[in-house]
Design an enzyme around this catalytic site. Structure first.
Site, PDB file in Angstrom:
ATOM      1  N   HIS A  73       0.921  -0.988   0.005  1.00 45.51           N
ATOM      2  CA  HIS A  73      -0.080   0.081   0.084  1.00 45.51           C
ATOM      3  C   HIS A  73       0.931   1.322   0.057  1.00 45.51           C
ATOM      4  O   HIS A  73       1.734   1.346   0.928  1.00 45.51           O
ATOM      5  CB  HIS A  73      -0.835   0.024   1.134  1.00 45.51           C
ATOM      6  N   TYR A 201     -10.097   5.471   6.737  1.00 48.96           N
ATOM      7  CA  TYR A 201     -10.200   5.774   8.104  1.00 48.96           C
ATOM      8  C   TYR A 201     -11.273   6.717   8.083  1.00 48.96           C
ATOM      9  O   TYR A 201     -11.104   7.745   7.176  1.00 48.96           O
ATOM     10  CB  TYR A 201      -8.904   6.341   8.656  1.00 48.96           C
ATOM     11  N   PRO A 293      -5.114   0.299  18.301  1.00 48.79           N
ATOM     12  CA  PRO A 293      -4.574  -0.169  16.920  1.00 48.79           C
ATOM     13  C   PRO A 293      -4.818   0.885  15.921  1.00 48.79           C
ATOM     14  O   PRO A 293      -4.554   0.407  14.716  1.00 48.79           O
ATOM     15  CB  PRO A 293      -5.710  -1.422  16.614  1.00 48.79           C
ATOM     16  N   LYS A 297       0.201  -0.285  14.981  1.00 50.21           N
ATOM     17  CA  LYS A 297       1.606  -0.251  15.431  1.00 50.21           C
ATOM     18  C   LYS A 297       2.009  -1.463  16.420  1.00 50.21           C
ATOM     19  O   LYS A 297       3.081  -1.654  16.863  1.00 50.21           O
ATOM     20  CB  LYS A 297       1.994   1.056  16.107  1.00 50.21           C
ATOM     21  N   TYR A 385       3.597   6.463  10.057  1.00 50.97           N
ATOM     22  CA  TYR A 385       2.515   5.351   9.863  1.00 50.97           C
ATOM     23  C   TYR A 385       3.661   4.243   9.215  1.00 50.97           C
ATOM     24  O   TYR A 385       3.397   3.088   9.373  1.00 50.97           O
ATOM     25  CB  TYR A 385       1.668   5.643   8.710  1.00 50.97           C
TER      26      TYR A 385
HETATM   27  C1  LIG Z   1      -8.196  -8.669  20.014  1.00 52.34           C
HETATM   28  C2  LIG Z   1      -6.694  -7.932  19.193  1.00 52.34           C
HETATM   29  C3  LIG Z   1      -6.739  -7.161  18.191  1.00 52.34           C
HETATM   30  C4  LIG Z   1      -5.694  -6.478  17.678  1.00 52.34           C
HETATM   31  N1  LIG Z   1      -5.735  -5.746  16.551  1.00 52.34           N
HETATM   32  C5  LIG Z   1      -4.836  -5.154  15.869  1.00 52.34           C
HETATM   33  C6  LIG Z   1      -4.732  -4.459  14.920  1.00 52.34           C
HETATM   34  O1  LIG Z   1      -5.692  -4.392  14.162  1.00 52.34           O
HETATM   35  N2  LIG Z   1      -3.655  -3.663  14.337  1.00 52.34           N
HETATM   36  C7  LIG Z   1      -2.500  -3.717  15.283  1.00 52.34           C
HETATM   37  O2  LIG Z   1      -1.479  -3.085  14.741  1.00 52.34           O
HETATM   38  N3  LIG Z   1      -2.529  -4.456  16.091  1.00 52.34           N
HETATM   39  C8  LIG Z   1      -3.601  -5.155  16.809  1.00 52.34           C
HETATM   40  N4  LIG Z   1      -3.209  -5.832  17.757  1.00 52.34           N
HETATM   41  C9  LIG Z   1      -2.120  -5.810  18.480  1.00 52.34           C
HETATM   42  C10 LIG Z   1      -1.263  -6.935  17.867  1.00 52.34           C
HETATM   43  O3  LIG Z   1      -1.927  -8.007  17.650  1.00 52.34           O
HETATM   44  C11 LIG Z   1      -0.178  -7.271  18.968  1.00 52.34           C
HETATM   45  O4  LIG Z   1       0.510  -6.189  19.337  1.00 52.34           O
HETATM   46  C12 LIG Z   1       0.789  -8.354  18.681  1.00 52.34           C
HETATM   47  O5  LIG Z   1      -0.038  -9.687  18.674  1.00 52.34           O
HETATM   48  C13 LIG Z   1       1.781  -8.300  19.653  1.00 52.34           C
HETATM   49  O6  LIG Z   1       2.616  -9.838  19.386  1.00 52.34           O
HETATM   50  P1  LIG Z   1       3.244 -10.352  20.761  1.00 52.34           P
HETATM   51  O7  LIG Z   1       3.987 -11.528  20.123  1.00 52.34           O
HETATM   52  O8  LIG Z   1       4.056  -9.353  21.678  1.00 52.34           O
HETATM   53  O9  LIG Z   1       2.080 -10.733  21.684  1.00 52.34           O
HETATM   54  P2  LIG Z   1       0.976 -11.934  21.415  1.00 52.34           P
HETATM   55  O10 LIG Z   1       0.442 -11.767  19.976  1.00 52.34           O
HETATM   56  O11 LIG Z   1      -0.413 -11.557  22.535  1.00 52.34           O
HETATM   57  O12 LIG Z   1       1.488 -13.210  21.611  1.00 52.34           O
HETATM   58  C14 LIG Z   1       1.803 -13.636  22.976  1.00 52.34           C
HETATM   59  C15 LIG Z   1       1.794 -15.015  23.015  1.00 52.34           C
HETATM   60  O13 LIG Z   1       2.062 -15.571  24.426  1.00 52.34           O
HETATM   61  C16 LIG Z   1       1.215 -16.519  24.758  1.00 52.34           C
HETATM   62  N5  LIG Z   1       1.328 -16.575  26.475  1.00 52.34           N
HETATM   63  C17 LIG Z   1       0.369 -15.657  27.168  1.00 52.34           C
HETATM   64  N6  LIG Z   1       0.894 -16.163  28.215  1.00 52.34           N
HETATM   65  C18 LIG Z   1       1.698 -17.080  28.590  1.00 52.34           C
HETATM   66  C19 LIG Z   1       2.097 -17.815  29.439  1.00 52.34           C
HETATM   67  N7  LIG Z   1       2.054 -17.796  30.753  1.00 52.34           N
HETATM   68  N8  LIG Z   1       2.844 -19.020  29.433  1.00 52.34           N
HETATM   69  C20 LIG Z   1       3.339 -19.210  27.879  1.00 52.34           C
HETATM   70  N9  LIG Z   1       2.616 -18.442  26.556  1.00 52.34           N
HETATM   71  C21 LIG Z   1       1.957 -17.568  26.987  1.00 52.34           C
HETATM   72  C22 LIG Z   1      -0.083 -16.011  24.255  1.00 52.34           C
HETATM   73  O14 LIG Z   1      -1.030 -17.197  24.244  1.00 52.34           O
HETATM   74  C23 LIG Z   1       0.285 -15.814  23.030  1.00 52.34           C
HETATM   75  O15 LIG Z   1       0.518 -16.704  21.847  1.00 52.34           O
HETATM   76  C24 LIG Z   1      -4.525  -6.616  18.328  1.00 52.34           C
HETATM   77  C25 LIG Z   1      -4.408  -7.404  19.408  1.00 52.34           C
HETATM   78  C26 LIG Z   1      -5.474  -7.871  20.081  1.00 52.34           C
HETATM   79  C27 LIG Z   1      -5.514  -8.564  21.412  1.00 52.34           C
END
Ligand SMILES: Cc1cc2nc3c(=O)[nH]c(=O)nc-3n(C[C@H](O)[C@H](O)[C@H](O)COP(=O)(O)OP(=O)(O)OC[C@H]3O[C@@H](n4cnc5c(N)ncnc54)[C@H](O)[C@@H]3O)c2cc1C
Length: 390
Positions: A73, A201, A293, A297, A385
């Protein structure tokens, strides 16, 4: 007792990307994930990748499908007062973003990890971290009724906002900053082509809306909703009706609706935990920070944390230098706070706040008017962005 160099908690994008980058640098890892692989892959979340994140996925050797199926994009549109304005990322910054779902990123990283035989323990329950403030940390988990300990050099806490890693850090060693917004996003995923080639948006008097996508045939739409609303209150027909009210006539004419294949409500929050480190435990991604969101980011910040952290681990194992690890919190947090600022600002200018006064509304309109009329203001938006450098 098992042994590894870096024990990674969480198989989300942060943990999987870190595991793959470390594996390619010859550093041993074990990933512990509390959920099943299928559960992790069923979560619908982010979808917009900065160039930096795209580059890291490439570096991790997991980019083949993204390069084929991802949508590049060059810009985005913002609608206000029934008129759409385009922000041209490519012209303003020379950079673009890639639309490719978080679920697909996760699947590609899981496949890459499996292909090299690196271990991930799914359904690892009751994970606990021990002696993180010593030179000999360890991690314990339970699987199928058996407890296992893993001795390691370092622990990477990549377990998201509700994970165990941040909670392991004693209160006196952690400082948190938070803002909770008085609304959420109601999201629908639908197997229909998006109404526009780019994200739209929308700031509307009935509330914010976003027309997004995951592919050329799969669309993601969001509506600003109240914090007290439930999915049961929102049958598909009601969602589409409300979305139409917030869109301009041309967008309505192009909107293709269908049965939701996923529907969810996410509250909006800004959160940072400093200093992202406790001894030999390092936090990355949502474990340390959350952004609303609006600026796309969340996933991208997880990727930039991992870039800093993986390079710091490589520096330790290849050159015996702690410098990268010691400066990780400062470097990561400098970028995190800029993304927090941008995500807060995008949220501020695009949503209708229930407590907002007439004065606030006028300021918001002036802010958008300035943005649409000023190349400098558009460049600020575009530069943030597409992602600040790291
Ligand atoms: C509902 C939702 C919608 C979102 N939509 C957007 C969006 O549209 N745009 C955007 O930019 N961002 C969005 N986000 C944010 C984005 O998805 C996150 O910033 C991203 O997933 C971060 O990645 P991460 O690996 O840090 O955490 P996560 O993706 O949360 O991964 C963490 C992992 O750790 C595991 N875990 C948790 N606790 C434990 C434990 N005690 N022991 C072992 N494993 C564990 C979890 O099961 C998970 O698999 C959204 C987040 C959510 C919750």
């Amino acid at each position: 007792m098992l042994r590894t160099q870096v024990a990674i908690i969480g198989a989300g994008p942060a943990g999987l990307l870190l595991g793959q980058l470390l594996h390619r640098a010859g550093i041993g890892t074990i990933i512990l994930e509390q959920r099943s692989k299928d559960y992790v892959l069923a979560r619908i979340r982010a979808g917009v990748l900065e160039q930096g994140a795209v580059g890291l996925i490439e570096e991790a050797g997991a980019s083949a499908r993204m390069r084929q199926e991802g949508l590049v994009h060059d810009g985005t549109e913002i609608a206000f007062g029934g008129v759409r304005y385009r922000i041209d990322f490519q012209a303003l910054t020379g950079k673009t973003v890639m639309v490719y779902g978080q679920t697909e990123v996760t699947r590609d990283l899981m496949d890459a990890r499996e292909a090299v035989g690196a271990p991930t323990v799914y359904e690892a329950l009751d994970v606990t971290i021990h002696a993180a403030d010593t030179d000999r940390p360890s991690v314990r988990y339970r699987k199928d009724g058996h407890e296992t300990d893993i001795a390691c050099d370092f622990v990477a806490g990549c377990d998201g906002f509700h994970g165990v890693s941040r909670q392991t850090i004693p209160e006196h060693a952690l400082r948190t900053y938070e803002r909770v917004y008085p609304f959420g996003w109601l999201g629908i995923l639908v197997d229909k082509p998006p109404l526009s080639d780019e994200l739209v948006y929308v700031n509307h008097e009935r509330g914010f809306a976003l027309c997004s996508m995951r592919s050329a045939t799969r669309s993601r739409y969001y509506l600003q909703c109240g914090l007290d609303e439930h999915l049961d209150d929102w049958p598909d027909d009601k969602f589409w009706e409300e979305l139409r009210r917030r869109l301009d006539p041309e967008a309505v004419a192009r909107l293709q609706t269908g049965p939701a294949i996923e529907k969810s409500i996410a509250p909006l929050r800004s959160f940072v935990a400093e200093p992202m480190r406790f001894g030999r435990l390092f936090l990355a991604g949502d474990a340390a920070h959350i952004v609303p969101p609006t600026g796309a980011k969340g996933l991208n910040l997880a990727a930039s944390d991992v870039a800093y952290l993986s390079r710091a681990f490589v520096e330790w194992y290849q050159r015996n230098s702690m410098a990268g690890l010691d400066t990780y919190p400062r470097r990561a947090l400098a970028r995190v706070w800029k993304a927090e600022r941008f995500s807060w600002w995008m949220t501020q200018i695009l949503h209708r706040f229930p407590e907002s006064s007439g004065f606030d509304g006028k300021l918001q309109a002036a802010e958008l008017d300035y943005l649409f009329g000023s190349k400098a203001a558009q460049t600020v938006l575009a530069e943030n962005y597409v992602g600040l450098p790291y």
